[in-house]
Design a protein around this motif. Sequence first.
Motif, PDB file in Angstrom:
ATOM      1  N   ILE A   1       0.858  -1.174   0.000  1.00 40.06           N
ATOM      2  CA  ILE A   1       0.000   0.000   0.000  1.00 40.06           C
ATOM      3  C   ILE A   1       0.900   1.232   0.000  1.00 40.06           C
ATOM      4  O   ILE A   1       1.818   1.323   0.830  1.00 40.06           O
ATOM      5  CB  ILE A   1      -0.933   0.008   1.226  1.00 40.06           C
ATOM      6  CG1 ILE A   1      -1.807  -1.254   1.233  1.00 40.06           C
ATOM      7  CG2 ILE A   1      -1.818   1.244   1.243  1.00 40.06           C
ATOM      8  CD1 ILE A   1      -2.696  -1.371   2.452  1.00 40.06           C
ATOM      9  N   PRO A   2       0.693   2.170  -0.903  1.00 39.87           N
ATOM     10  CA  PRO A   2       1.575   3.340  -0.973  1.00 39.87           C
ATOM     11  C   PRO A   2       1.664   4.048   0.372  1.00 39.87           C
ATOM     12  O   PRO A   2       0.665   4.199   1.090  1.00 39.87           O
ATOM     13  CB  PRO A   2       0.922   4.222  -2.037  1.00 39.87           C
ATOM     14  CG  PRO A   2       0.136   3.275  -2.885  1.00 39.87           C
ATOM     15  CD  PRO A   2      -0.349   2.202  -1.962  1.00 39.87           C
ATOM     16  N   GLY A   3       2.881   4.500   0.694  1.00 41.67           N
ATOM     17  CA  GLY A   3       3.086   5.175   1.965  1.00 41.67           C
ATOM     18  C   GLY A   3       2.301   6.467   2.066  1.00 41.67           C
ATOM     19  O   GLY A   3       1.805   6.831   3.147  1.00 41.67           O
ATOM     20  N   GLY A   4       2.164   7.196   0.939  1.00 39.28           N
ATOM     21  CA  GLY A   4       1.393   8.425   0.971  1.00 39.28           C
ATOM     22  C   GLY A   4      -0.064   8.172   1.323  1.00 39.28           C
ATOM     23  O   GLY A   4      -0.687   8.958   2.049  1.00 39.28           O
ATOM     24  N   THR A   5      -0.627   7.098   0.797  1.00 45.72           N
ATOM     25  CA  THR A   5      -2.016   6.759   1.113  1.00 45.72           C
ATOM     26  C   THR A   5      -2.174   6.431   2.592  1.00 45.72           C
ATOM     27  O   THR A   5      -3.123   6.860   3.251  1.00 45.72           O
ATOM     28  CB  THR A   5      -2.463   5.556   0.265  1.00 45.72           C
ATOM     29  OG1 THR A   5      -2.334   5.887  -1.126  1.00 45.72           O
ATOM     30  CG2 THR A   5      -3.902   5.174   0.565  1.00 45.72           C
ATOM     31  N   LEU A   6      -1.238   5.685   3.148  1.00 50.49           N
ATOM     32  CA  LEU A   6      -1.310   5.329   4.569  1.00 50.49           C
ATOM     33  C   LEU A   6      -1.206   6.566   5.449  1.00 50.49           C
ATOM     34  O   LEU A   6      -1.945   6.713   6.433  1.00 50.49           O
ATOM     35  CB  LEU A   6      -0.187   4.333   4.909  1.00 50.49           C
ATOM     36  CG  LEU A   6      -0.305   2.939   4.279  1.00 50.49           C
ATOM     37  CD1 LEU A   6       0.963   2.137   4.547  1.00 50.49           C
ATOM     38  CD2 LEU A   6      -1.509   2.201   4.832  1.00 50.49           C
ATOM     39  N   ARG A   7      -0.281   7.457   5.100  1.00 51.79           N
ATOM     40  CA  ARG A   7      -0.124   8.670   5.912  1.00 51.79           C
ATOM     41  C   ARG A   7      -1.344   9.571   5.808  1.00 51.79           C
ATOM     42  O   ARG A   7      -1.707  10.244   6.780  1.00 51.79           O
ATOM     43  CB  ARG A   7       1.140   9.411   5.477  1.00 51.79           C
ATOM     44  CG  ARG A   7       2.430   8.693   5.884  1.00 51.79           C
ATOM     45  CD  ARG A   7       3.638   9.564   5.619  1.00 51.79           C
ATOM     46  NE  ARG A   7       3.871   9.737   4.193  1.00 51.79           N
ATOM     47  CZ  ARG A   7       4.599   8.897   3.439  1.00 51.79           C
ATOM     48  NH1 ARG A   7       5.148   7.817   4.002  1.00 51.79           N
ATOM     49  NH2 ARG A   7       4.786   9.119   2.161  1.00 51.79           N
ATOM     50  N   ARG A   8      -2.001   9.601   4.636  1.00 46.98           N
ATOM     51  CA  ARG A   8      -3.215  10.407   4.481  1.00 46.98           C
ATOM     52  C   ARG A   8      -4.350   9.836   5.328  1.00 46.98           C
ATOM     53  O   ARG A   8      -5.101  10.575   5.957  1.00 46.98           O
ATOM     54  CB  ARG A   8      -3.625  10.460   3.013  1.00 46.98           C
ATOM     55  CG  ARG A   8      -4.805  11.415   2.753  1.00 46.98           C
ATOM     56  CD  ARG A   8      -5.086  11.570   1.281  1.00 46.98           C
ATOM     57  NE  ARG A   8      -5.527  10.317   0.656  1.00 46.98           N
ATOM     58  CZ  ARG A   8      -4.791   9.580  -0.153  1.00 46.98           C
ATOM     59  NH1 ARG A   8      -3.539   9.954  -0.441  1.00 46.98           N
ATOM     60  NH2 ARG A   8      -5.243   8.463  -0.691  1.00 46.98           N
ATOM     61  N   TRP A   9      -4.438   8.487   5.367  1.00 48.14           N
ATOM     62  CA  TRP A   9      -5.473   7.862   6.200  1.00 48.14           C
ATOM     63  C   TRP A   9      -5.216   8.132   7.691  1.00 48.14           C
ATOM     64  O   TRP A   9      -6.151   8.265   8.470  1.00 48.14           O
ATOM     65  CB  TRP A   9      -5.501   6.357   5.969  1.00 48.14           C
ATOM     66  CG  TRP A   9      -6.070   5.964   4.638  1.00 48.14           C
ATOM     67  CD1 TRP A   9      -6.794   6.744   3.789  1.00 48.14           C
ATOM     68  CD2 TRP A   9      -5.940   4.689   4.008  1.00 48.14           C
ATOM     69  NE1 TRP A   9      -7.139   6.043   2.653  1.00 48.14           N
ATOM     70  CE2 TRP A   9      -6.636   4.776   2.761  1.00 48.14           C
ATOM     71  CE3 TRP A   9      -5.317   3.495   4.341  1.00 48.14           C
ATOM     72  CZ2 TRP A   9      -6.714   3.693   1.879  1.00 48.14           C
ATOM     73  CZ3 TRP A   9      -5.402   2.413   3.466  1.00 48.14           C
ATOM     74  CH2 TRP A   9      -6.085   2.515   2.249  1.00 48.14           C
ATOM     75  N   ALA A  10      -3.955   8.176   8.072  1.00 46.17           N
ATOM     76  CA  ALA A  10      -3.607   8.320   9.487  1.00 46.17           C
ATOM     77  C   ALA A  10      -3.573   9.772   9.942  1.00 46.17           C
ATOM     78  O   ALA A  10      -3.369  10.024  11.137  1.00 46.17           O
ATOM     79  CB  ALA A  10      -2.245   7.661   9.753  1.00 46.17           C
ATOM     80  N   ALA A  11      -3.756  10.730   9.020  1.00 43.49           N
ATOM     81  CA  ALA A  11      -3.686  12.152   9.379  1.00 43.49           C
ATOM     82  C   ALA A  11      -5.086  12.731   9.527  1.00 43.49           C
ATOM     83  O   ALA A  11      -6.056  12.258   8.907  1.00 43.49           O
ATOM     84  CB  ALA A  11      -2.906  12.929   8.324  1.00 43.49           C
ATOM     85  N   GLU A  12      -5.180  13.759  10.359  1.00 39.57           N
ATOM     86  CA  GLU A  12      -6.456  14.464  10.500  1.00 39.57           C
ATOM     87  C   GLU A  12      -6.767  15.229   9.207  1.00 39.57           C
ATOM     88  O   GLU A  12      -5.863  15.730   8.537  1.00 39.57           O
ATOM     89  CB  GLU A  12      -6.406  15.432  11.684  1.00 39.57           C
ATOM     90  CG  GLU A  12      -6.262  14.741  13.032  1.00 39.57           C
ATOM     91  CD  GLU A  12      -6.226  15.745  14.173  1.00 39.57           C
ATOM     92  OE1 GLU A  12      -5.990  16.948  13.889  1.00 39.57           O
ATOM     93  OE2 GLU A  12      -6.412  15.318  15.331  1.00 39.57           O
ATOM     94  N   GLN A  13      -8.049  15.309   8.877  1.00 39.21           N
ATOM     95  CA  GLN A  13      -8.476  15.974   7.657  1.00 39.21           C
ATOM     96  C   GLN A  13      -9.014  17.373   7.992  1.00 39.21           C
ATOM     97  O   GLN A  13      -9.851  17.519   8.890  1.00 39.21           O
ATOM     98  CB  GLN A  13      -9.561  15.147   6.957  1.00 39.21           C
ATOM     99  CG  GLN A  13      -9.136  13.735   6.596  1.00 39.21           C
ATOM    100  CD  GLN A  13      -8.019  13.719   5.571  1.00 39.21           C
ATOM    101  OE1 GLN A  13      -8.007  14.545   4.634  1.00 39.21           O
ATOM    102  NE2 GLN A  13      -7.071  12.794   5.737  1.00 39.21           N
TER     103      GLN A  13
END
Length: 353
Positions: free
Chosen positions: A295-307
């Motif tokens: 799973i791309p690291g950018g996608t994981l970090r986006r899921w784990a970050a507040e929006q």
Amino acid sequence: MSSCRFAGRDQPRIVPGRHTEECPSINPLTLAAEPYECTGCQPCTADHCRVCGVEHAVQTCPECLDETREALTGIVRACEVLPEEAEHRGQDSEAMNLLGPAADPDARRHVEASYLGGRLPEGWIEANHGRDCPLLAKKGEPGYGDPCTGCAGDELHPLTVLGGWASVYREAFEHDDTGVVTVADEREYLDRNLMRASAWPHVPFEDFARDVRRCRDHIEAVIHSGEQIDRGAPCFRCGSSLERVWGEREEDDGWRCPKCGDFRSPEDYRRNVAQQHLAHSDRLTLKEIEQAYSIPGGTLRRWAAEQRREVGGVMKTYPARLRHVSRVNGRKVYRVADVLALRDGTKAEKMTG
């Protein structure tokens, strides 16, 4: 070799083929209704070794004397290995405890005398020695007047065992105290006076021999004087536990399976353990999830970050879609099931969209 045999823990040893006058097998007045066969019932009247209780000896048999002498030597030899074992096991290990200082037996006796004199609070002996301590026995009860031998502490420290018994025999033989107690010096003194101690009737040599053997066995168990087996992760082929092996050369060191014989170098072992961790762990860091599930690291970090989104001209913060469940060594750890659910849900949204 003793000619008598064991007849029971609460019975004297008996002589085979010898009978008492009351034995039904030889006395016609006491013949049983059914045939009675006795292989011997006459108690052995000879003196037995005070240590083993088997061999005929006035005080101590030569075999038990030699075994006690070997145990004394074994304690010194085992203590020579303790520094290396303590360095390997750490400061909280039993090896470090045995290598360190021990309590002064004389000081303990002074404290016990203070308790008997009423200068220590009631209950001190029960808390520090145990309810069966001889110091708690009342007049007429078993153990009354006997000294305490460290009943609850079960002391197996070499300085306590050798130093305590050397102090007892120095007092019995009216020898001068050396002052500083060391394992080597106390062993040398006890070995030099061992023959006299084994025949001295006023000190229980059997207790001394027992304590010395137990002390030696305990230290040898701590340092793993037998074969020491370091077990590792399960074998990557058959599932049995791998065992650490040491070769004649550094490149021959590694891990081998005792069942299938599969060998892994230290580098292969660490790499395989890491692969097994990624494949079977239910909680991983984002970097490990990226490696294990592509799973791309950018996608994981986006899921784990507040929006943060602007709604009606106002910036609002929304919680992260992927939340960590704990921290390991300062790194956030996430449930693999939550990540896979987000991945599968995203794929489903793209397909329906």
